[in-house]
Motif scaffolding. Structure first.
Motif, PDB file in Angstrom:
ATOM      1  N   TYR A 104       0.830  -1.212   0.000  1.00 32.86           N
ATOM      2  CA  TYR A 104       0.000   0.000   0.000  1.00 32.86           C
ATOM      3  C   TYR A 104       0.863   1.261   0.000  1.00 32.86           C
ATOM      4  O   TYR A 104       0.496   2.283  -0.589  1.00 32.86           O
ATOM      5  CB  TYR A 104      -0.973   0.002   1.186  1.00 32.86           C
ATOM      6  N   ALA A 105       2.038   1.198   0.658  1.00 28.28           N
ATOM      7  CA  ALA A 105       2.930   2.356   0.685  1.00 28.28           C
ATOM      8  C   ALA A 105       3.547   2.608  -0.688  1.00 28.28           C
ATOM      9  O   ALA A 105       3.680   3.755  -1.124  1.00 28.28           O
ATOM     10  CB  ALA A 105       4.029   2.137   1.720  1.00 28.28           C
ATOM     11  N   MET A 106       3.900   1.515  -1.369  1.00 26.61           N
ATOM     12  CA  MET A 106       4.503   1.664  -2.689  1.00 26.61           C
ATOM     13  C   MET A 106       3.463   2.146  -3.707  1.00 26.61           C
ATOM     14  O   MET A 106       3.738   3.048  -4.512  1.00 26.61           O
ATOM     15  CB  MET A 106       5.130   0.335  -3.125  1.00 26.61           C
ATOM     16  N   GLU A 107       2.264   1.550  -3.668  1.00 28.10           N
ATOM     17  CA  GLU A 107       1.232   1.959  -4.620  1.00 28.10           C
ATOM     18  C   GLU A 107       0.704   3.360  -4.317  1.00 28.10           C
ATOM     19  O   GLU A 107       0.277   4.086  -5.227  1.00 28.10           O
ATOM     20  CB  GLU A 107       0.093   0.945  -4.607  1.00 28.10           C
ATOM     21  N   GLY A 108       0.748   3.769  -3.053  1.00 28.47           N
ATOM     22  CA  GLY A 108       0.282   5.100  -2.671  1.00 28.47           C
ATOM     23  C   GLY A 108       1.363   6.157  -2.700  1.00 28.47           C
ATOM     24  O   GLY A 108       1.111   7.309  -2.358  1.00 28.47           O
ATOM     25  N   ALA A 117      12.377   9.379   0.135  1.00 31.36           N
ATOM     26  CA  ALA A 117      11.281  10.121   0.777  1.00 31.36           C
ATOM     27  C   ALA A 117      10.560  11.046  -0.193  1.00 31.36           C
ATOM     28  O   ALA A 117      10.155  12.150   0.174  1.00 31.36           O
ATOM     29  CB  ALA A 117      11.799  10.898   1.992  1.00 31.36           C
ATOM     30  N   GLU A 118      10.409  10.583  -1.450  1.00 33.17           N
ATOM     31  CA  GLU A 118       9.622  11.363  -2.400  1.00 33.17           C
ATOM     32  C   GLU A 118       8.584  10.498  -3.100  1.00 33.17           C
ATOM     33  O   GLU A 118       7.986  10.904  -4.092  1.00 33.17           O
ATOM     34  CB  GLU A 118      10.492  12.091  -3.419  1.00 33.17           C
ATOM     35  N   GLY A 119       8.370   9.286  -2.563  1.00 29.34           N
ATOM     36  CA  GLY A 119       7.306   8.450  -3.085  1.00 29.34           C
ATOM     37  C   GLY A 119       7.646   7.651  -4.320  1.00 29.34           C
ATOM     38  O   GLY A 119       6.785   6.964  -4.881  1.00 29.34           O
TER      39      GLY A 119
END
Length: 558
Positions: A104-108, A117-119
Protein backbone atom coordinates in the motif's frame (compact mmCIF):
# COMPACT_ATOMS: atom_id res chain seq x y z
CA UNK A 1 -2.83 -25.88 -3.23
CA UNK A 2 -3.03 -23.04 -0.74
CA UNK A 3 0.25 -21.70 0.64
CA UNK A 4 1.77 -18.38 1.67
CA UNK A 5 3.79 -16.33 -0.77
CA UNK A 6 6.90 -16.58 1.38
CA UNK A 7 6.58 -20.32 1.90
CA UNK A 8 6.06 -20.88 -1.82
CA UNK A 9 9.20 -18.91 -2.75
CA UNK A 10 11.42 -20.57 -0.15
CA UNK A 11 10.11 -24.05 -0.95
CA UNK A 12 10.97 -23.42 -4.59
CA UNK A 13 14.51 -22.38 -3.60
CA UNK A 14 14.90 -25.65 -1.71
CA UNK A 15 13.70 -27.58 -4.77
CA UNK A 16 16.51 -25.91 -6.76
CA UNK A 17 19.12 -27.28 -4.37
CA UNK A 18 19.59 -24.18 -2.25
CA UNK A 19 20.16 -24.96 1.43
CA UNK A 20 21.32 -21.56 2.70
CA UNK A 21 20.08 -18.01 2.14
CA UNK A 22 22.61 -15.26 2.86
CA UNK A 23 21.70 -11.77 3.98
CA UNK A 24 21.31 -9.06 6.60
CA UNK A 25 18.06 -8.62 8.58
CA UNK A 26 16.05 -5.45 8.08
CA UNK A 27 12.60 -4.31 9.17
CA UNK A 28 11.08 -5.13 5.76
CA UNK A 29 12.49 -8.69 5.83
CA UNK A 30 11.90 -10.00 9.36
CA UNK A 31 8.66 -11.88 8.67
CA UNK A 32 10.29 -13.52 5.62
CA UNK A 33 13.24 -14.63 7.73
CA UNK A 34 10.77 -16.43 10.03
CA UNK A 35 9.36 -18.17 6.95
CA UNK A 36 12.80 -19.34 5.84
CA UNK A 37 13.18 -21.25 9.08
CA UNK A 38 9.82 -22.96 8.46
CA UNK A 39 11.17 -24.70 5.33
CA UNK A 40 12.99 -27.89 6.29
CA UNK A 41 16.54 -27.96 5.02
CA UNK A 42 16.72 -24.20 4.39
CA UNK A 43 18.76 -21.97 6.72
CA UNK A 44 19.33 -18.23 6.89
CA UNK A 45 23.01 -17.23 7.24
CA UNK A 46 23.35 -13.70 8.58
CA UNK A 47 26.27 -11.66 7.25
CA UNK A 48 28.05 -8.59 8.55
CA UNK A 49 26.94 -6.44 5.60
CA UNK A 50 25.03 -6.82 2.36
CA UNK A 51 28.06 -6.60 0.09
CA UNK A 52 29.49 -9.61 1.88
CA UNK A 53 26.13 -11.36 1.49
CA UNK A 54 26.38 -10.98 -2.27
CA UNK A 55 29.96 -12.26 -2.33
CA UNK A 56 29.01 -15.21 -0.10
CA UNK A 57 26.10 -16.07 -2.39
CA UNK A 58 28.46 -15.85 -5.37
CA UNK A 59 30.92 -18.29 -3.77
CA UNK A 60 28.05 -20.62 -2.81
CA UNK A 61 26.65 -20.65 -6.35
CA UNK A 62 30.00 -21.50 -7.94
CA UNK A 63 29.99 -24.85 -6.13
CA UNK A 64 26.23 -25.35 -5.77
CA UNK A 65 25.14 -24.11 -9.23
CA UNK A 66 22.75 -21.49 -7.73
CA UNK A 67 22.39 -19.35 -4.59
CA UNK A 68 20.01 -16.94 -2.86
CA UNK A 69 20.36 -13.82 -0.74
CA UNK A 70 17.94 -11.46 0.99
CA UNK A 71 18.32 -7.77 1.82
CA UNK A 72 16.08 -4.94 2.93
CA UNK A 73 14.87 -2.30 0.50
CA UNK A 74 17.09 0.58 -0.60
CA UNK A 75 20.00 0.65 1.79
CA UNK A 76 20.42 -3.13 1.72
CA UNK A 77 19.79 -3.55 -1.99
CA UNK A 78 22.27 -0.92 -3.08
CA UNK A 79 24.87 -2.09 -0.58
CA UNK A 80 24.71 -5.52 -2.21
CA UNK A 81 24.69 -4.25 -5.78
CA UNK A 82 28.47 -4.32 -6.35
CA UNK A 83 28.51 -8.03 -5.52
CA UNK A 84 25.47 -8.68 -7.71
CA UNK A 85 27.17 -6.88 -10.59
CA UNK A 86 30.17 -9.16 -10.15
CA UNK A 87 27.90 -12.19 -10.39
CA UNK A 88 26.34 -10.71 -13.52
CA UNK A 89 29.75 -10.14 -15.11
CA UNK A 90 30.83 -13.71 -14.36
CA UNK A 91 27.56 -15.54 -15.12
CA UNK A 92 26.83 -16.64 -11.55
CA UNK A 93 23.13 -17.34 -10.87
CA UNK A 94 21.89 -15.65 -7.68
CA UNK A 95 18.28 -15.17 -6.60
CA UNK A 96 18.40 -11.65 -5.14
CA UNK A 97 15.39 -11.16 -2.83
CA UNK A 98 14.50 -7.74 -1.46
CA UNK A 99 12.10 -7.11 1.39
CA UNK A 100 10.32 -3.99 0.12
CA UNK A 101 8.02 -1.48 1.86
CA UNK A 102 4.38 -2.59 2.24
CA UNK A 103 2.43 -2.75 -1.00
CA UNK A 104 0.00 0.00 0.00
CA UNK A 105 2.93 2.36 0.68
CA UNK A 106 4.50 1.66 -2.69
CA UNK A 107 1.23 1.96 -4.62
CA UNK A 108 0.28 5.10 -2.67
CA UNK A 109 3.72 6.70 -3.19
CA UNK A 110 4.11 7.34 0.54
CA UNK A 111 7.20 8.97 1.98
CA UNK A 112 8.96 6.19 3.87
CA UNK A 113 12.37 5.32 5.37
CA UNK A 114 15.10 3.56 3.33
CA UNK A 115 13.91 5.55 0.31
CA UNK A 116 14.51 9.07 -0.98
CA UNK A 117 11.28 10.12 0.78
CA UNK A 118 9.62 11.36 -2.40
CA UNK A 119 7.31 8.45 -3.08
CA UNK A 120 9.32 6.94 -5.94
CA UNK A 121 9.85 3.20 -5.50
CA UNK A 122 11.08 2.50 -9.02
CA UNK A 123 14.59 3.93 -8.65
CA UNK A 124 16.03 0.96 -6.75
CA UNK A 125 14.45 -1.51 -9.17
CA UNK A 126 15.87 0.47 -12.07
CA UNK A 127 19.34 0.40 -10.52
CA UNK A 128 19.25 -3.35 -9.97
CA UNK A 129 17.75 -3.92 -13.43
CA UNK A 130 21.10 -3.06 -15.03
CA UNK A 131 22.81 -6.04 -13.34
CA UNK A 132 20.11 -8.74 -13.35
CA UNK A 133 18.59 -10.68 -16.21
CA UNK A 134 14.99 -10.56 -14.89
CA UNK A 135 13.13 -8.61 -12.20
CA UNK A 136 9.70 -8.60 -10.56
CA UNK A 137 7.67 -6.98 -7.79
CA UNK A 138 5.37 -9.58 -6.26
CA UNK A 139 1.69 -9.01 -5.55
CA UNK A 140 -0.87 -11.52 -4.29
CA UNK A 141 -2.24 -11.72 -7.84
CA UNK A 142 1.03 -12.49 -9.64
CA UNK A 143 3.18 -14.22 -6.99
CA UNK A 144 2.93 -17.88 -8.02
CA UNK A 145 3.44 -17.18 -11.72
CA UNK A 146 6.19 -14.61 -11.21
CA UNK A 147 8.19 -16.69 -8.73
CA UNK A 148 8.35 -19.62 -11.15
CA UNK A 149 9.12 -17.36 -14.10
CA UNK A 150 11.98 -15.56 -12.39
CA UNK A 151 13.53 -18.70 -10.91
CA UNK A 152 13.38 -20.51 -14.25
CA UNK A 153 15.15 -17.62 -15.98
CA UNK A 154 17.86 -17.60 -13.31
CA UNK A 155 18.42 -21.35 -13.76
CA UNK A 156 18.53 -21.29 -17.55
CA UNK A 157 20.38 -18.02 -18.16
CA UNK A 158 22.93 -18.51 -15.31
CA UNK A 159 22.55 -14.87 -14.27
CA UNK A 160 21.29 -13.01 -11.18
CA UNK A 161 17.57 -12.20 -10.90
CA UNK A 162 15.73 -9.80 -8.59
CA UNK A 163 12.51 -10.32 -6.61
CA UNK A 164 10.91 -7.55 -4.55
CA UNK A 165 8.46 -8.80 -1.90
CA UNK A 166 6.45 -6.07 -0.14
CA UNK A 167 6.72 -6.63 3.61
CA UNK A 168 2.98 -6.97 4.23
CA UNK A 169 2.24 -9.77 1.73
CA UNK A 170 4.66 -12.62 2.48
CA UNK A 171 2.14 -14.36 4.77
CA UNK A 172 -0.81 -13.93 2.42
CA UNK A 173 -2.23 -17.18 1.06
CA UNK A 174 -2.29 -17.88 -2.67
CA UNK A 175 -3.21 -20.71 -5.01
CA UNK A 176 0.02 -22.36 -6.14
CA UNK A 177 0.84 -25.33 -8.37
CA UNK A 178 1.66 -28.62 -6.68
CA UNK A 179 4.13 -29.94 -9.26
CA UNK A 180 7.88 -29.29 -8.70
CA UNK A 181 9.59 -26.48 -10.59
CA UNK A 182 10.76 -27.70 -13.99
CA UNK A 183 14.58 -27.45 -13.96
CA UNK A 184 15.14 -29.23 -17.26
CA UNK A 185 17.32 -27.25 -19.63
CA UNK A 186 15.83 -26.45 -23.04
CA UNK A 187 16.49 -29.02 -25.74
CA UNK A 188 18.22 -28.13 -28.98
CA UNK A 189 16.36 -27.58 -32.20
CA UNK A 190 16.60 -30.99 -33.90
CA UNK A 191 17.65 -29.77 -37.34
CA UNK A 192 20.11 -27.23 -35.97
CA UNK A 193 21.82 -29.69 -33.64
CA UNK A 194 22.20 -32.34 -36.34
CA UNK A 195 23.57 -29.81 -38.84
CA UNK A 196 25.95 -28.33 -36.28
CA UNK A 197 27.31 -31.73 -35.21
CA UNK A 198 27.87 -32.75 -38.83
CA UNK A 199 29.75 -29.54 -39.64
CA UNK A 200 31.88 -29.61 -36.47
CA UNK A 201 32.71 -33.25 -37.11
CA UNK A 202 33.84 -32.36 -40.63
CA UNK A 203 36.08 -29.58 -39.30
CA UNK A 204 37.51 -31.83 -36.60
CA UNK A 205 38.27 -34.81 -38.85
CA UNK A 206 40.00 -32.55 -41.38
CA UNK A 207 42.14 -30.91 -38.72
CA UNK A 208 45.73 -31.83 -38.00
CA UNK A 209 46.11 -29.61 -34.93
CA UNK A 210 42.79 -29.36 -33.07
CA UNK A 211 42.84 -27.61 -29.69
CA UNK A 212 40.40 -26.42 -27.04
CA UNK A 213 40.51 -23.08 -25.22
CA UNK A 214 38.42 -23.01 -22.03
CA UNK A 215 36.71 -20.14 -20.25
CA UNK A 216 34.18 -19.87 -17.44
CA UNK A 217 31.12 -20.70 -19.59
CA UNK A 218 32.14 -24.38 -19.45
CA UNK A 219 31.58 -24.35 -15.70
CA UNK A 220 28.59 -22.03 -15.51
CA UNK A 221 26.60 -23.83 -18.22
CA UNK A 222 27.62 -27.26 -16.99
CA UNK A 223 29.29 -28.98 -19.92
CA UNK A 224 32.69 -29.73 -18.39
CA UNK A 225 32.06 -33.49 -18.29
CA UNK A 226 31.07 -33.50 -21.97
CA UNK A 227 34.21 -31.56 -22.87
CA UNK A 228 36.35 -34.05 -20.95
CA UNK A 229 34.82 -36.86 -23.03
CA UNK A 230 35.75 -35.00 -26.22
CA UNK A 231 39.36 -34.18 -25.39
CA UNK A 232 40.07 -37.64 -24.02
CA UNK A 233 38.45 -39.58 -26.86
CA UNK A 234 40.07 -37.52 -29.62
CA UNK A 235 43.25 -36.69 -27.64
CA UNK A 236 42.86 -32.94 -28.08
CA UNK A 237 45.23 -30.67 -26.15
CA UNK A 238 43.58 -27.88 -24.21
CA UNK A 239 44.50 -24.65 -22.49
CA UNK A 240 42.44 -22.26 -20.42
CA UNK A 241 42.10 -18.57 -19.94
CA UNK A 242 42.93 -17.42 -16.42
CA UNK A 243 39.17 -17.12 -15.88
CA UNK A 244 38.77 -20.77 -16.87
CA UNK A 245 41.51 -22.14 -14.64
CA UNK A 246 41.10 -25.74 -13.36
CA UNK A 247 37.63 -26.22 -14.88
CA UNK A 248 39.21 -29.13 -16.75
CA UNK A 249 41.95 -30.97 -14.90
CA UNK A 250 45.39 -29.40 -14.90
CA UNK A 251 46.82 -32.82 -13.97
CA UNK A 252 45.89 -34.30 -17.37
CA UNK A 253 48.59 -35.03 -19.92
CA UNK A 254 46.45 -33.09 -22.41
CA UNK A 255 46.57 -29.84 -20.42
CA UNK A 256 48.92 -27.36 -22.09
CA UNK A 257 48.72 -24.49 -19.62
CA UNK A 258 47.16 -21.06 -19.19
CA UNK A 259 46.63 -18.99 -22.33
CA UNK A 260 47.00 -15.24 -21.92
CA UNK A 261 47.75 -13.96 -25.39
CA UNK A 262 51.25 -12.65 -25.93
CA UNK A 263 52.06 -13.24 -22.26
CA UNK A 264 51.58 -17.01 -22.62
CA UNK A 265 54.35 -19.61 -22.54
CA UNK A 266 55.66 -20.26 -26.09
CA UNK A 267 54.39 -23.86 -26.23
CA UNK A 268 50.90 -22.75 -25.17
CA UNK A 269 50.82 -20.06 -27.85
CA UNK A 270 51.99 -22.61 -30.40
CA UNK A 271 49.19 -25.06 -29.55
CA UNK A 272 46.43 -22.45 -29.53
CA UNK A 273 47.48 -19.98 -32.19
CA UNK A 274 48.53 -22.63 -34.75
CA UNK A 275 45.44 -24.76 -34.28
CA UNK A 276 43.50 -25.46 -37.47
CA UNK A 277 40.34 -26.34 -35.50
CA UNK A 278 40.14 -24.31 -32.31
CA UNK A 279 37.21 -24.89 -29.97
CA UNK A 280 36.68 -21.65 -28.02
CA UNK A 281 34.18 -21.74 -25.16
CA UNK A 282 32.50 -18.34 -24.79
CA UNK A 283 35.64 -16.32 -24.02
CA UNK A 284 35.23 -13.19 -21.90
CA UNK A 285 38.24 -11.51 -23.58
CA UNK A 286 39.11 -9.32 -20.61
CA UNK A 287 41.97 -7.00 -21.63
CA UNK A 288 41.38 -8.32 -25.14
CA UNK A 289 44.26 -6.37 -26.68
CA UNK A 290 46.55 -9.33 -25.92
CA UNK A 291 44.08 -11.79 -27.41
CA UNK A 292 43.33 -10.21 -30.78
CA UNK A 293 44.70 -13.17 -32.70
CA UNK A 294 41.42 -15.06 -32.25
CA UNK A 295 39.50 -12.31 -34.05
CA UNK A 296 42.13 -12.41 -36.79
CA UNK A 297 42.01 -16.18 -37.29
CA UNK A 298 40.13 -17.35 -40.39
CA UNK A 299 36.55 -18.24 -39.50
CA UNK A 300 36.97 -21.79 -40.77
CA UNK A 301 39.45 -22.48 -37.98
CA UNK A 302 37.10 -21.49 -35.14
CA UNK A 303 34.32 -23.43 -33.42
CA UNK A 304 32.88 -20.99 -30.89
CA UNK A 305 30.64 -22.68 -28.30
CA UNK A 306 28.26 -20.83 -26.02
CA UNK A 307 25.71 -22.25 -23.65
CA UNK A 308 22.81 -22.01 -26.10
CA UNK A 309 24.48 -21.54 -29.50
CA UNK A 310 27.52 -22.48 -31.55
CA UNK A 311 29.30 -20.69 -34.39
CA UNK A 312 31.13 -22.93 -36.85
CA UNK A 313 33.22 -21.33 -39.57
CA UNK A 314 31.25 -18.12 -39.19
CA UNK A 315 27.85 -19.81 -39.43
CA UNK A 316 25.74 -19.30 -36.30
CA UNK A 317 23.55 -22.16 -35.07
CA UNK A 318 21.04 -20.76 -32.58
CA UNK A 319 19.13 -23.07 -30.26
CA UNK A 320 22.00 -25.53 -29.92
CA UNK A 321 22.77 -26.54 -26.34
CA UNK A 322 26.50 -26.92 -25.67
CA UNK A 323 26.28 -30.18 -23.74
CA UNK A 324 24.09 -31.80 -26.39
CA UNK A 325 26.41 -30.63 -29.16
CA UNK A 326 29.58 -31.96 -27.56
CA UNK A 327 28.10 -35.27 -26.46
CA UNK A 328 26.61 -35.74 -29.91
CA UNK A 329 29.98 -35.00 -31.49
CA UNK A 330 31.78 -37.45 -29.19
CA UNK A 331 29.28 -40.20 -30.01
CA UNK A 332 29.79 -39.65 -33.75
CA UNK A 333 33.61 -39.69 -33.97
CA UNK A 334 36.12 -42.50 -33.75
CA UNK A 335 38.67 -42.46 -30.95
CA UNK A 336 42.14 -41.19 -31.75
CA UNK A 337 45.02 -42.98 -29.99
CA UNK A 338 47.24 -39.98 -29.42
CA UNK A 339 47.54 -36.26 -29.97
CA UNK A 340 49.52 -35.03 -32.97
CA UNK A 341 50.77 -32.12 -30.84
CA UNK A 342 53.64 -32.87 -28.48
CA UNK A 343 52.90 -31.41 -25.06
CA UNK A 344 55.62 -30.32 -22.69
CA UNK A 345 55.82 -32.34 -19.50
CA UNK A 346 55.15 -30.35 -16.37
CA UNK A 347 58.53 -29.92 -14.76
CA UNK A 348 57.42 -28.96 -11.28
CA UNK A 349 60.34 -30.29 -9.24
CA UNK A 350 59.91 -30.13 -5.47
CA UNK A 351 61.47 -27.03 -3.93
CA UNK A 352 64.51 -27.65 -1.74
CA UNK A 353 63.67 -25.79 1.46
CA UNK A 354 66.23 -23.36 2.84
CA UNK A 355 64.98 -22.91 6.41
CA UNK A 356 66.58 -19.53 7.14
CA UNK A 357 65.83 -17.98 3.75
CA UNK A 358 63.36 -15.09 3.82
CA UNK A 359 60.16 -15.83 1.94
CA UNK A 360 59.93 -14.48 -1.60
CA UNK A 361 57.19 -14.54 -4.21
CA UNK A 362 59.43 -16.58 -6.51
CA UNK A 363 59.76 -19.46 -4.02
CA UNK A 364 56.58 -19.17 -1.94
CA UNK A 365 54.17 -20.30 -4.66
CA UNK A 366 56.20 -23.36 -5.78
CA UNK A 367 56.36 -24.41 -2.13
CA UNK A 368 52.57 -24.06 -1.89
CA UNK A 369 52.11 -26.14 -5.04
CA UNK A 370 53.29 -29.15 -3.07
CA UNK A 371 50.72 -28.44 -0.34
CA UNK A 372 47.65 -28.77 -2.57
CA UNK A 373 45.69 -32.03 -2.72
CA UNK A 374 43.14 -33.56 -5.05
CA UNK A 375 39.65 -32.25 -4.38
CA UNK A 376 40.73 -29.00 -2.70
CA UNK A 377 38.80 -25.78 -3.19
CA UNK A 378 41.26 -22.93 -3.72
CA UNK A 379 40.26 -19.26 -3.67
CA UNK A 380 42.74 -16.64 -4.86
CA UNK A 381 42.11 -12.95 -4.33
CA UNK A 382 42.56 -10.44 -7.12
CA UNK A 383 46.08 -9.08 -7.32
CA UNK A 384 49.22 -10.88 -6.25
CA UNK A 385 47.55 -14.17 -5.30
CA UNK A 386 45.48 -14.66 -8.42
CA UNK A 387 48.26 -13.63 -10.78
CA UNK A 388 50.79 -15.88 -9.03
CA UNK A 389 48.39 -18.83 -9.05
CA UNK A 390 48.13 -18.62 -12.84
CA UNK A 391 51.38 -20.54 -13.19
CA UNK A 392 50.70 -23.05 -10.39
CA UNK A 393 49.64 -26.44 -11.77
CA UNK A 394 46.79 -27.80 -9.63
CA UNK A 395 45.93 -31.43 -8.80
CA UNK A 396 42.94 -33.24 -10.29
CA UNK A 397 39.53 -32.43 -8.89
CA UNK A 398 40.49 -28.98 -7.58
CA UNK A 399 37.91 -26.20 -7.80
CA UNK A 400 39.47 -22.78 -8.33
CA UNK A 401 37.48 -19.67 -7.41
CA UNK A 402 38.47 -16.15 -8.37
CA UNK A 403 36.75 -13.07 -9.75
CA UNK A 404 38.72 -12.42 -12.91
CA UNK A 405 36.29 -10.23 -14.83
CA UNK A 406 34.69 -7.94 -12.23
CA UNK A 407 37.88 -7.91 -10.16
CA UNK A 408 36.55 -6.47 -6.89
CA UNK A 409 39.16 -6.72 -4.15
CA UNK A 410 37.88 -8.30 -0.95
CA UNK A 411 35.63 -10.72 -2.86
CA UNK A 412 37.23 -13.98 -1.79
CA UNK A 413 36.87 -13.87 2.01
CA UNK A 414 33.05 -13.74 2.03
CA UNK A 415 33.05 -16.00 -1.06
CA UNK A 416 34.93 -18.50 1.10
CA UNK A 417 32.03 -18.45 3.57
CA UNK A 418 29.66 -19.28 0.73
CA UNK A 419 31.80 -21.98 -0.85
CA UNK A 420 32.32 -23.66 2.52
CA UNK A 421 28.58 -23.68 3.23
CA UNK A 422 28.08 -25.27 -0.20
CA UNK A 423 30.82 -27.90 0.22
CA UNK A 424 31.70 -28.24 3.93
CA UNK A 425 33.41 -31.62 3.48
CA UNK A 426 36.09 -30.33 1.10
CA UNK A 427 39.34 -28.75 2.25
CA UNK A 428 39.18 -25.06 1.36
CA UNK A 429 42.19 -22.78 1.08
CA UNK A 430 42.17 -18.99 0.67
CA UNK A 431 45.00 -16.70 -0.43
CA UNK A 432 44.23 -13.02 0.17
CA UNK A 433 46.36 -9.89 0.38
CA UNK A 434 46.32 -7.55 3.34
CA UNK A 435 44.72 -4.70 1.37
CA UNK A 436 41.89 -6.86 0.10
CA UNK A 437 41.42 -8.50 3.50
CA UNK A 438 40.76 -5.15 5.14
CA UNK A 439 37.76 -4.51 2.88
CA UNK A 440 35.67 -7.50 3.96
CA UNK A 441 37.41 -8.76 7.10
CA UNK A 442 34.20 -8.79 9.16
CA UNK A 443 33.02 -11.96 7.43
CA UNK A 444 35.84 -13.90 9.08
CA UNK A 445 33.66 -13.73 12.20
CA UNK A 446 30.82 -15.47 10.35
CA UNK A 447 33.15 -18.19 9.08
CA UNK A 448 34.20 -18.89 12.68
CA UNK A 449 30.67 -18.56 14.06
CA UNK A 450 29.48 -21.24 11.63
CA UNK A 451 32.19 -23.65 12.82
CA UNK A 452 33.93 -23.75 9.43
CA UNK A 453 37.58 -24.79 9.19
CA UNK A 454 39.32 -23.14 6.25
CA UNK A 455 43.03 -22.58 5.79
CA UNK A 456 43.61 -18.87 5.20
CA UNK A 457 46.90 -17.42 3.97
CA UNK A 458 47.13 -13.68 4.56
CA UNK A 459 49.72 -12.24 2.16
CA UNK A 460 51.13 -9.33 4.15
CA UNK A 461 53.11 -7.13 1.82
CA UNK A 462 52.13 -3.85 3.48
CA UNK A 463 49.68 -2.64 0.87
CA UNK A 464 48.61 -2.92 -2.73
CA UNK A 465 51.53 -4.53 -4.51
CA UNK A 466 49.62 -4.89 -7.78
CA UNK A 467 48.89 -1.15 -7.76
CA UNK A 468 52.52 -0.37 -7.00
CA UNK A 469 53.51 -2.01 -10.27
CA UNK A 470 50.88 0.01 -12.14
CA UNK A 471 51.63 3.41 -10.59
CA UNK A 472 53.10 4.77 -7.38
CA UNK A 473 55.69 2.16 -6.37
CA UNK A 474 56.44 4.03 -3.14
CA UNK A 475 53.34 6.25 -2.99
CA UNK A 476 51.52 6.41 0.34
CA UNK A 477 48.18 5.75 -1.36
CA UNK A 478 49.32 2.17 -1.96
CA UNK A 479 50.06 1.58 1.74
CA UNK A 480 47.63 0.09 4.27
CA UNK A 481 47.71 -0.03 8.06
CA UNK A 482 49.64 -3.03 9.36
CA UNK A 483 47.21 -4.86 11.64
CA UNK A 484 47.93 -7.60 14.15
CA UNK A 485 46.24 -10.02 11.76
CA UNK A 486 46.57 -13.30 13.63
CA UNK A 487 45.00 -11.72 16.74
CA UNK A 488 41.75 -11.27 14.81
CA UNK A 489 40.85 -14.94 15.17
CA UNK A 490 40.39 -14.46 18.92
CA UNK A 491 38.86 -11.01 18.51
CA UNK A 492 36.14 -12.35 16.22
CA UNK A 493 35.58 -15.69 17.99
CA UNK A 494 37.00 -15.70 21.53
CA UNK A 495 35.75 -19.17 22.40
CA UNK A 496 36.57 -20.90 19.11
CA UNK A 497 39.75 -22.95 18.72
CA UNK A 498 41.98 -21.91 15.84
CA UNK A 499 45.54 -22.33 14.62
CA UNK A 500 47.53 -19.18 13.83
CA UNK A 501 51.06 -18.51 12.67
CA UNK A 502 53.04 -15.56 11.39
CA UNK A 503 55.91 -16.64 9.13
CA UNK A 504 58.80 -14.90 7.43
CA UNK A 505 61.14 -17.72 6.44
CA UNK A 506 60.84 -20.94 4.47
CA UNK A 507 61.46 -23.00 7.58
CA UNK A 508 58.68 -21.24 9.47
CA UNK A 509 56.33 -21.75 6.53
CA UNK A 510 57.00 -25.49 6.31
CA UNK A 511 56.43 -25.86 10.06
CA UNK A 512 53.16 -23.92 9.82
CA UNK A 513 51.95 -26.04 6.90
CA UNK A 514 52.65 -29.23 8.83
CA UNK A 515 50.86 -27.92 11.93
CA UNK A 516 47.76 -26.65 10.13
CA UNK A 517 47.51 -29.96 8.27
CA UNK A 518 47.08 -31.70 11.61
CA UNK A 519 44.80 -29.11 13.18
CA UNK A 520 41.09 -29.88 13.33
CA UNK A 521 40.14 -26.22 13.33
CA UNK A 522 40.32 -23.06 11.24
CA UNK A 523 43.88 -22.03 10.36
CA UNK A 524 45.18 -18.52 9.71
CA UNK A 525 48.76 -18.10 8.49
CA UNK A 526 50.23 -14.65 7.94
CA UNK A 527 52.88 -14.61 5.20
CA UNK A 528 55.38 -11.74 5.41
CA UNK A 529 56.72 -10.66 2.02
CA UNK A 530 58.64 -7.61 0.88
CA UNK A 531 56.24 -4.84 -0.27
CA UNK A 532 58.17 -4.43 -3.53
CA UNK A 533 58.46 -8.15 -4.29
CA UNK A 534 56.03 -9.54 -6.85
CA UNK A 535 55.44 -12.62 -9.02
CA UNK A 536 57.10 -12.27 -12.42
CA UNK A 537 53.77 -12.18 -14.32
CA UNK A 538 52.65 -9.25 -12.17
CA UNK A 539 55.78 -7.32 -13.12
CA UNK A 540 54.64 -7.64 -16.73
CA UNK A 541 50.95 -7.12 -15.98
CA UNK A 542 51.48 -3.86 -14.06
CA UNK A 543 53.15 -1.81 -16.82
CA UNK A 544 50.76 -3.25 -19.43
CA UNK A 545 47.81 -2.16 -17.29
CA UNK A 546 49.34 1.29 -16.85
CA UNK A 547 49.64 1.61 -20.61
CA UNK A 548 46.01 0.52 -21.03
CA UNK A 549 44.77 2.90 -18.31
CA UNK A 550 46.88 5.98 -19.00
CA UNK A 551 48.28 5.55 -22.49
CA UNK A 552 51.90 5.60 -23.55
CA UNK A 553 52.30 9.26 -22.50
CA UNK A 554 51.80 8.91 -18.78
CA UNK A 555 51.81 11.52 -16.04
CA UNK A 556 55.01 13.12 -14.70
CA UNK A 557 55.11 10.94 -11.55
CA UNK A 558 54.84 7.60 -13.37
Amino acid sequence: MKTSIGNYLFTRLKEMGIGHVFGVPGDFTLQMLDQIEDVEGLTFVGNCNELNSAYAADGYARLNRIAAMITTYGVGDLSALCGVAGACAENVPIVFISGAPPLYAMEGHLRIHHSLAEGNFDNVMNSVREFTVAQTRLTPANAAFEIDRILSICWIERQPVFIQIPSNISYLMIDAPTQPLNLAMPESDSERIESAIALVRQYLENARRPAVLIDMDVDRTGYADALVRLVEKYRIPYASFRSGKAILSEASSLFAGIYNGAASAPHVRDIIEKSDCLFVTAPSFVEASTLQFIDQMPAERIVSIRGHSVTVGGEVFEGVMAEELINGLVDSIDARPESVVRLEAHGGEPVTIEPDLALTQKRFWPIMEGFFEEGDVILAENGTSNIAMTSVRLPAGVSYLSQMVWGAIGYTLPALLGSMMAAPDRRQILFIGDGSFQLTVQELSTVLREGLKPIIFLINNRGYTIERYIQGMKASYNDVANWDYTALMKVFAPGVESFTASVSTEGELVAALAACGKADCASFIEIHLDPFDAPEPLKIFGPKTAELDYGTRRGPRS
